[in-house]
Design a protein around this motif. Structure first.
Motif, PDB file in Angstrom:
ATOM      1  N   LEU A  91      -5.724   2.642  -0.855  1.00  0.00           N
ATOM      2  CA  LEU A  91      -7.183   2.607  -0.826  1.00  0.00           C
ATOM      3  C   LEU A  91      -7.616   1.308  -0.157  1.00  0.00           C
ATOM      4  O   LEU A  91      -7.036   0.254  -0.409  1.00  0.00           O
ATOM      5  CB  LEU A  91      -7.755   2.682  -2.245  1.00  0.00           C
ATOM      6  CG  LEU A  91      -7.438   3.948  -3.049  1.00  0.00           C
ATOM      7  CD1 LEU A  91      -8.188   3.926  -4.370  1.00  0.00           C
ATOM      8  CD2 LEU A  91      -7.780   5.216  -2.268  1.00  0.00           C
ATOM      9  N   CYS A  92      -8.621   1.395   0.712  1.00  0.00           N
ATOM     10  CA  CYS A  92      -9.160   0.209   1.381  1.00  0.00           C
ATOM     11  C   CYS A  92      -9.682  -0.758   0.307  1.00  0.00           C
ATOM     12  O   CYS A  92     -10.397  -0.348  -0.594  1.00  0.00           O
ATOM     13  CB  CYS A  92     -10.279   0.619   2.325  1.00  0.00           C
ATOM     14  SG  CYS A  92     -11.172  -0.772   3.036  1.00  0.00           S
ATOM     15  N   SER A  93      -9.328  -2.030   0.425  1.00  0.00           N
ATOM     16  CA  SER A  93      -9.727  -2.991  -0.606  1.00  0.00           C
ATOM     17  C   SER A  93     -11.225  -3.288  -0.571  1.00  0.00           C
ATOM     18  O   SER A  93     -11.786  -3.798  -1.533  1.00  0.00           O
ATOM     19  CB  SER A  93      -8.935  -4.287  -0.455  1.00  0.00           C
ATOM     20  OG  SER A  93      -9.115  -4.799   0.854  1.00  0.00           O
ATOM     21  N   ILE A  94     -11.881  -2.954   0.562  1.00  0.00           N
ATOM     22  CA  ILE A  94     -13.321  -3.211   0.670  1.00  0.00           C
ATOM     23  C   ILE A  94     -14.138  -2.005   0.213  1.00  0.00           C
ATOM     24  O   ILE A  94     -15.084  -2.137  -0.552  1.00  0.00           O
ATOM     25  CB  ILE A  94     -13.702  -3.592   2.124  1.00  0.00           C
ATOM     26  CG1 ILE A  94     -12.955  -4.873   2.531  1.00  0.00           C
ATOM     27  CG2 ILE A  94     -15.223  -3.778   2.260  1.00  0.00           C
ATOM     28  CD1 ILE A  94     -13.147  -5.284   3.978  1.00  0.00           C
ATOM     29  N   CYS A  95     -13.767  -0.794   0.679  1.00  0.00           N
ATOM     30  CA  CYS A  95     -14.624   0.371   0.428  1.00  0.00           C
ATOM     31  C   CYS A  95     -13.966   1.502  -0.370  1.00  0.00           C
ATOM     32  O   CYS A  95     -14.609   2.515  -0.641  1.00  0.00           O
ATOM     33  CB  CYS A  95     -15.125   0.923   1.762  1.00  0.00           C
ATOM     34  SG  CYS A  95     -13.855   1.813   2.683  1.00  0.00           S
ATOM     35  N   ASN A  96     -12.672   1.377  -0.703  1.00  0.00           N
ATOM     36  CA  ASN A  96     -11.925   2.395  -1.466  1.00  0.00           C
ATOM     37  C   ASN A  96     -11.638   3.682  -0.701  1.00  0.00           C
ATOM     38  O   ASN A  96     -11.213   4.677  -1.302  1.00  0.00           O
ATOM     39  CB  ASN A  96     -12.635   2.788  -2.772  1.00  0.00           C
ATOM     40  CG  ASN A  96     -13.008   1.606  -3.618  1.00  0.00           C
ATOM     41  OD1 ASN A  96     -12.312   0.595  -3.609  1.00  0.00           O
ATOM     42  ND2 ASN A  96     -14.110   1.715  -4.336  1.00  0.00           N
TER      43      ASN A  96
ATOM     44  N   PRO B 224      -8.066  -3.770   5.826  1.00  0.00           N
ATOM     45  CA  PRO B 224      -9.172  -2.842   5.615  1.00  0.00           C
ATOM     46  C   PRO B 224      -9.118  -1.628   6.549  1.00  0.00           C
ATOM     47  O   PRO B 224      -8.468  -1.676   7.591  1.00  0.00           O
ATOM     48  CB  PRO B 224     -10.402  -3.680   5.912  1.00  0.00           C
ATOM     49  CG  PRO B 224      -9.967  -5.013   6.381  1.00  0.00           C
ATOM     50  CD  PRO B 224      -8.491  -5.067   6.354  1.00  0.00           C
ATOM     51  N   CYS B 225      -9.848  -0.576   6.148  1.00  0.00           N
ATOM     52  CA  CYS B 225      -9.813   0.685   6.881  1.00  0.00           C
ATOM     53  C   CYS B 225     -10.531   0.561   8.231  1.00  0.00           C
ATOM     54  O   CYS B 225     -11.158  -0.454   8.520  1.00  0.00           O
ATOM     55  CB  CYS B 225     -10.452   1.789   6.047  1.00  0.00           C
ATOM     56  SG  CYS B 225     -12.248   1.689   5.952  1.00  0.00           S
ATOM     57  N   ALA B 226     -10.456   1.624   9.031  1.00  0.00           N
ATOM     58  CA  ALA B 226     -11.037   1.624  10.388  1.00  0.00           C
ATOM     59  C   ALA B 226     -12.542   1.352  10.366  1.00  0.00           C
ATOM     60  O   ALA B 226     -13.069   0.689  11.255  1.00  0.00           O
ATOM     61  CB  ALA B 226     -10.755   2.959  11.059  1.00  0.00           C
ATOM     62  N   TYR B 227     -13.244   1.844   9.328  1.00  0.00           N
ATOM     63  CA  TYR B 227     -14.697   1.621   9.263  1.00  0.00           C
ATOM     64  C   TYR B 227     -14.999   0.157   8.941  1.00  0.00           C
ATOM     65  O   TYR B 227     -15.815  -0.481   9.588  1.00  0.00           O
ATOM     66  CB  TYR B 227     -15.342   2.529   8.209  1.00  0.00           C
ATOM     67  CG  TYR B 227     -15.145   4.000   8.478  1.00  0.00           C
ATOM     68  CD1 TYR B 227     -15.710   4.591   9.610  1.00  0.00           C
ATOM     69  CD2 TYR B 227     -14.389   4.789   7.619  1.00  0.00           C
ATOM     70  CE1 TYR B 227     -15.525   5.945   9.867  1.00  0.00           C
ATOM     71  CE2 TYR B 227     -14.203   6.146   7.876  1.00  0.00           C
ATOM     72  CZ  TYR B 227     -14.769   6.709   8.998  1.00  0.00           C
ATOM     73  OH  TYR B 227     -14.577   8.037   9.247  1.00  0.00           O
ATOM     74  N   CYS B 228     -14.316  -0.353   7.916  1.00  0.00           N
ATOM     75  CA  CYS B 228     -14.593  -1.728   7.465  1.00  0.00           C
ATOM     76  C   CYS B 228     -14.191  -2.777   8.493  1.00  0.00           C
ATOM     77  O   CYS B 228     -14.700  -3.891   8.469  1.00  0.00           O
ATOM     78  CB  CYS B 228     -13.891  -1.997   6.140  1.00  0.00           C
ATOM     79  SG  CYS B 228     -14.583  -1.045   4.789  1.00  0.00           S
ATOM     80  N   SER B 229     -13.250  -2.439   9.397  1.00  0.00           N
ATOM     81  CA  SER B 229     -12.822  -3.435  10.381  1.00  0.00           C
ATOM     82  C   SER B 229     -13.464  -3.173  11.745  1.00  0.00           C
ATOM     83  O   SER B 229     -13.143  -3.852  12.717  1.00  0.00           O
ATOM     84  CB  SER B 229     -11.295  -3.443  10.488  1.00  0.00           C
ATOM     85  OG  SER B 229     -10.841  -2.152  10.791  1.00  0.00           O
TER      86      SER B 229
HETATM   87 ZN    ZN Z   1     -12.887   0.362   4.142  1.00  0.00          ZN
END
Ligand code: ZN
Length: 197
Positions: free
Chosen positions: A50-55, A62-67
């Motif tokens: 799970l992405c540590s920022i958005c789950n 972090p995932c593609a959206y958060c980065s």
């Molecule tokens: Zn994320």
């Protein structure tokens, strides 16, 4: 056999009867099919997290959206499940990021605020990193209860000198239905018609 049945019973919605049926099915299936299932489970746990920022479910943290440098990291759309992201992405005009709760409040099923993954969202708001939070939980009883609980929690986390705009998607999504099944026109309207809470 009973070890496998005990493990299968831990899956959501699987009772003793279903677990037994799955176990006997696996016993009768080919070695390849059983190995493929075991490998898929092992690989899922080895390569996804799970992405540590958005789950969100991701292979990189972090995932593609958060980065993403082109997405507005200060605009956050809150959804129930990682699969709900696809419904919002289908509209092709949302350029913010996401937050996945992994469920909704459901007192009947023993899901309270502590079981939802909201802590990392609240701390982003506490740090003044957020301008708007769009509550895109489904227009079901649980989804509405979750949205109103989260709106209160977000407001009390917001900094005194940095108000956070909290909006709820319009009910373009038919009441009582899951946003996962909303078509792109309905979802676009729901996002555009969002109102401030
Ligand atoms: Zn994320």
């Amino acid at each position: 056999m009973s070890r496998l049945i005990d493990e299968l019973k831990k899956l959501p919605g699987v009772g003793t009867k279903s677990a037994q049926r799955f176990a006997f099915h696996l016993l009768r299936s080919s070695d390849e099919d059983a190995a493929a299932l075991a490998d898929a489970v092992r690989e899922l746990k080895a390569s996804l997290r799970l992405c540590s920022i958005c789950n969100n479910v991701t292979d990189v943290d972090p995932c593609a959206y958060c980065s993403s440098p082109v997405r507005n990291q200060r605009l956050i759309c809150v959804v129930e499940e990682p699969t709900s992201i696809a419904s919002v992405e289908r509209t092709r005009n949302y350029m913010g990021v996401y937050h996945v709760l992994h469920g909704t409040l459901s007192p009947l099923h023993g899901v309270g605020p502590d079981q939802l993954r909201s802590a990392n969202l609240l701390s982003r708001v506490e740090r003044g990193e957020v301008d708007e939070v769009i509550l895109a939980t489904s227009p079901t009883l649980e989804g509405e209860a979750t949205a109103s609980w989260l709106a209160t929690a977000l407001r009390s986390s917001a900094l005194r000198d940095h108000a956070v705009k909290i909006t709820r998607i319009a009910t373009g999504v038919p009441a009582g239905s899951d946003i996962e099944y909303a078509d792109e026109v309905t979802m676009s309207r729901a996002m555009e018609g969002r109102r401030e809470l």
